[in-house]
Design a protein around this motif. Structure first.
Motif, short mmCIF file in Angstrom:
data_model
loop_
_atom_site.label_atom_id
_atom_site.label_comp_id
_atom_site.label_asym_id
_atom_site.label_seq_id
_atom_site.Cartn_x
_atom_site.Cartn_y
_atom_site.Cartn_z
N UNK A 49 -5.12 4.53 -11.74
CA UNK A 49 -3.74 4.08 -11.80
C UNK A 49 -2.90 5.26 -11.37
N UNK A 50 -2.07 5.06 -10.34
CA UNK A 50 -1.40 6.19 -9.71
C UNK A 50 0.10 5.97 -9.62
N UNK A 51 0.84 6.82 -10.32
CA UNK A 51 2.29 6.82 -10.21
C UNK A 51 2.66 7.51 -8.90
N UNK A 52 3.68 6.99 -8.21
CA UNK A 52 4.01 7.59 -6.91
C UNK A 52 4.93 8.80 -7.05
N UNK A 72 -13.51 6.42 -3.13
CA UNK A 72 -13.19 5.04 -2.75
C UNK A 72 -12.96 4.12 -3.93
N UNK A 73 -12.82 4.67 -5.14
CA UNK A 73 -12.62 3.78 -6.30
C UNK A 73 -11.32 3.00 -6.14
N UNK A 74 -11.27 1.76 -6.67
CA UNK A 74 -10.06 0.95 -6.52
C UNK A 74 -8.86 1.59 -7.23
N UNK A 87 5.46 -0.25 -1.69
CA UNK A 87 4.31 -1.15 -1.79
C UNK A 87 3.54 -1.19 -0.48
N UNK A 88 4.30 -1.36 0.62
CA UNK A 88 3.67 -1.44 1.94
C UNK A 88 2.95 -0.13 2.26
N UNK A 89 3.64 0.99 2.05
CA UNK A 89 3.03 2.29 2.35
C UNK A 89 1.81 2.54 1.48
N UNK A 90 1.89 2.10 0.22
CA UNK A 90 0.76 2.27 -0.69
C UNK A 90 -0.46 1.50 -0.22
N UNK A 95 -4.29 1.74 -1.22
CA UNK A 95 -4.19 1.18 -2.57
C UNK A 95 -4.73 -0.25 -2.56
N UNK A 96 -5.24 -0.69 -3.69
CA UNK A 96 -5.80 -2.03 -3.80
C UNK A 96 -4.84 -3.02 -4.43
N UNK A 97 -3.86 -2.49 -5.15
CA UNK A 97 -2.86 -3.36 -5.77
C UNK A 97 -1.69 -2.48 -6.18
N UNK A 98 -0.59 -3.12 -6.58
CA UNK A 98 0.56 -2.35 -7.04
C UNK A 98 1.23 -3.09 -8.17
N UNK A 99 2.02 -2.37 -8.94
CA UNK A 99 2.77 -2.96 -10.04
C UNK A 99 4.08 -2.20 -10.13
#
Ligand code: CA
Length: 221
Positions: A49-52, A72-74, A87-90, A95-99
């Motif tokens: 889980x990655x904060x930008x 390569x972990x999700x 979101x797009x750049x991530x 990235x595999x998903x965003x929130x």
């Protein structure tokens, strides 16, 4: 299942880390881009889980580092609400998903389980190996006779690891890595003790020991 939480907001981390632990993850936390890059490349994580917005850099750069160094972990990124460019750049950076913040921990956990499932090539929230079925949401195990058993946190994590790759030999060190985070230092024989407990549940022939190598779960005992 090891998870790296990269977030510099201590209040958010405090609540989130314990909820992620309850959901079956062993959580390492860091609040800086520099440490995140090193940990992501060194440790064997199953999810991130990655904060930008990090104090010493952008989370997207962390992600690019990971992806170009075979980590390569999700990864699910945390973005600011309404910032579609993040979101797009991530997603472009791997990235595999965003929130978007603020979010409910339940949603984060559901999304994490989904990206881990996809990374393991599964469509359902239960993990099947042989005639056994592990329910990730309720953390219980269904036996071939149809009976269900609830598992303790550690039993669940250990079984989840073994059942994620039936027939694969996991060394004690690999199992320890998935079960405990960097701050925990369990005793050496803890894995053996838990394996004994699990064997009482699934049968000694289902989880066998390869001397000097490790343990494996048989999908067709
Ligand atoms: Ca931040």
């Amino acid at each position: 299942m090891r998870l790296l939480l990269v977030e510099d907001d201590p209040l958010l981390v405090e609540g989130l880390a314990s909820q992620l632990e309850k959901a079956g993850f062993s959580v390492d936390v860091t609040g800086t881009a520099k440490a995140a890059i090193i940990l992501g490349e060194q440790e064997d994580y199953r999810a991130g889980v990655l904060d930008l917005g990090l104090p010493d850099g952008n989370g997207l750069d962390v992600l690019r580092h990971w992806r170009s160094n075979n980590a390569h972990f999700p990864v699910l990124i945390l973005t600011a609400r309404g910032d579609w460019q993040d979101k797009v750049n991530g997603l472009k950076a791997g990235a595999d998903d965003y929130l978007a913040k603020p979010f409910q921990a339940e949603e984060l956990i559901a999304r994490l389980h989904a990206i881990v499932r996809r990374s393991e090539g599964r469509g359902q929230s239960s993990l099947r190996a042989g005639r056994f079925e592990l329910d990730e949401n309720r953390q219980n195990l269904k036996l071939p006779d149809g009976s269900e058993h609830s598992l303790t946190g550690t039993e669940f994590r250990l079984l989840r690891c073994l059942m994620s790759r039936p027939g694969h030999v996991f060394s004690k060190e690999q199992l320890m890595e998935q079960l405990y985070n960097l701050n925990e230092s369990p005793s050496d024989n803890i894995i053996e003790a838990y394996i004994r407990r699990l064997r009482k549940l699934v049968g000694a022939e289902t989880i066998t020991t390869r001397r000097g190598q490790g343990y494996l779960f048989h999908d067709a005992p």
